[in-house]
Write an enzyme that holds these catalytic residues in place. Structure first.
Site, short mmCIF file in Angstrom:
data_model
loop_
_atom_site.label_atom_id
_atom_site.label_comp_id
_atom_site.label_asym_id
_atom_site.label_seq_id
_atom_site.Cartn_x
_atom_site.Cartn_y
_atom_site.Cartn_z
N TYR A 65 16.54 29.96 7.22
CA TYR A 65 15.38 30.65 7.80
C TYR A 65 15.49 30.73 9.32
CZ TYR A 65 12.59 30.46 3.50
OH TYR A 65 12.11 30.63 2.23
N ARG A 109 -10.11 -0.61 14.76
CA ARG A 109 -9.89 0.12 13.53
C ARG A 109 -10.82 -0.52 12.50
NH1 ARG A 109 -3.94 0.99 10.92
NH2 ARG A 109 -4.44 -1.08 10.13
N LYS A 129 0.84 -1.20 0.00
CA LYS A 129 0.00 0.00 0.00
C LYS A 129 0.87 1.25 0.00
CE LYS A 129 -0.10 -0.50 4.97
NZ LYS A 129 -0.81 -1.08 6.12
N MET A 159 11.98 24.25 2.30
CA MET A 159 11.06 23.46 1.49
C MET A 159 11.80 22.58 0.48
SD MET A 159 7.96 24.71 -1.00
CE MET A 159 7.07 25.55 0.30
#
Ligand SMILES: *Cc1c(COP(=O)(O)O)cnc(C)c1O
Length: 349
Positions: free
Chosen positions: A249, A132, A39, A297
């Site tokens: 930053y 779940r 998955k 980023m």
């Protein structure tokens, strides 16, 4: 059409390590068959390639979460079986009926839906204490499964990564007492950590994910599971920071002396999260080059004062041994893998 330019960041994916990890987990599964959870695009590695490599060593049972994942993986399966863990919603039925892939039925409603539509082979999930997905253990009766052709009955462990947790045994006892009621051909309980809880947990089929991809949270796996995923990033620029100047930053890092840094093309948008700020490192040979300043980023800075040979265009591996990186950042090994973004070129080596 022009092909995409090569990316300045790459995941090196070690096919031999992946195959080794599956074979080791298959051995630890004893007489049980070993499958694979693929998955989330095989935890971020690329599900089609992972399935191809695992098919080569004999894996024949795969697990995904959604029908979209199932549909895109189906052409790569060969003879193998695929189960969709999240069940069948009404809007999945058309896909589910023509794809030839098993839904994992999680509720009485899903059982009715599947039986009512004349669906074929399916799997069933029983919730034994995680609360779940899955049928409530208290609501299991024989007639619930009448007319169903159940391949695998499974349950999922909540605390397998903590071998001393009492819930493991509780879940196993409940599963042991109920699984037979479904008339299923095979029983399955263990994820990666569950396999290492011992043969009592293996039943007929195991479902490792994390440890296939180099993760492991229990001492029993140490020294046996090999690292599969190695992020690399290119140096875009080197620069000399003078003592007292800051980097990045928020100016959170101040150079204690004049030294060189390398600016690497990877950042939190690629899954290299800010938790690596002052915690992560690139590797030159095996030597760590610490991340200095905040992760941006798309960029990080590393201290390269001890590697004066490095320059623009050079590639560096990013330290990403999963247990070590998880301990350093507080992120889970699962998050570390599944967060790795689409800007990486994925190169099987
Ligand atoms: C994800 C998942 C697995 C694999 O778990 P790992 O901890 O990654 O080995 C197995 N079974 C189910 C139901 C899952 O959702």
């Amino acid at each position: 059409m022009m092909s995409l330019p090569s990316a300045p960041l790459a995941l090196h994916l070690d096919a031999a390590a992946l195959r080794h990890n599956w074979q080791w987990l298959a051995e630890q599964s004893g007489s049980a068959t070993c499958g694979a959870a693929v998955k989330a695009d095989a935890y971020g590695l690329g599900a089609p390639e992972v399935v191809q490599h695992l098919n080569d060593v004999g894996c024949r049972d795969y697990f995904v979460a959604t029908w979209a994942e199932a549909q895109s993986l189906k052409p790569h399966l060969g003879e193998a079986q695929l189960s969709v863990l999240h069940g069948v919603r009404e809007e999945d039925m058309a896909t589910a009926l023509h794809l030839g892939v098993k839904p994992v039925l999680n509720s009485a409603e899903q059982i009715q839906r599947w039986r009512g539509a004349g669906g074929g082979l399916c799997d069933v999930m029983i919730d034994t204490g995680m609360n779940r997905l899955g049928l409530d253990a208290n609501a299991i009766t024989t007639d619930l499964f009448e007319g169903l052709e159940v391949d695998v009955v499974m349950s999922h462990l909540a605390c397998a990564d903590d071998p001393s947790h009492s819930l493991n045994m509780v879940q196993r006892m409940i599963f042991g007492s109920l699984a037979g009621v479904t008339g299923a051909r095979r029983k399955s309980m263990a994820n990666s950590a569950g396999i290492l809880l011992g043969s009592d947990y293996a039943y007929d089929l195991t479902r490792p994910g994390l440890s296939l991809y180099g993760g492991g949270q229990v001492p029993a796996a140490e020294g046996h599971i090999r690292q599969v995923v190695r992020p690399h990033a290119q140096i875009l620029q080197t620069r000399l920071v003078r003592g007292g100047e800051s980097v990045g930053y928020g100016a959170t890092y101040t150079a204690p002396r004049q030294h060189w840094i390398g600016i690497l093309n990877v950042g939190y948008a690629d899954g290299y999260l800010r938790a690596f700020t002052e915690n992560g490192a690139a590797l030159d040979g095996g030597a760590p080059l610490p991340v200095v300043g905040r992760v941006s980023m798309d960029l990080i800075a590393v201290n390269i004062e001890d590697s004066p040979w490095l320059s623009e265009g050079d590639w560096l591996e990013i330290a990403y041994d999963l247990p070590t990186a998880a301990a350093a950042t507080g992120l889970s090994q699962y998050e570390l893998l599944t967060g790795l973004g689409q800007r990486f070129d994925r190169k099987w080596v």
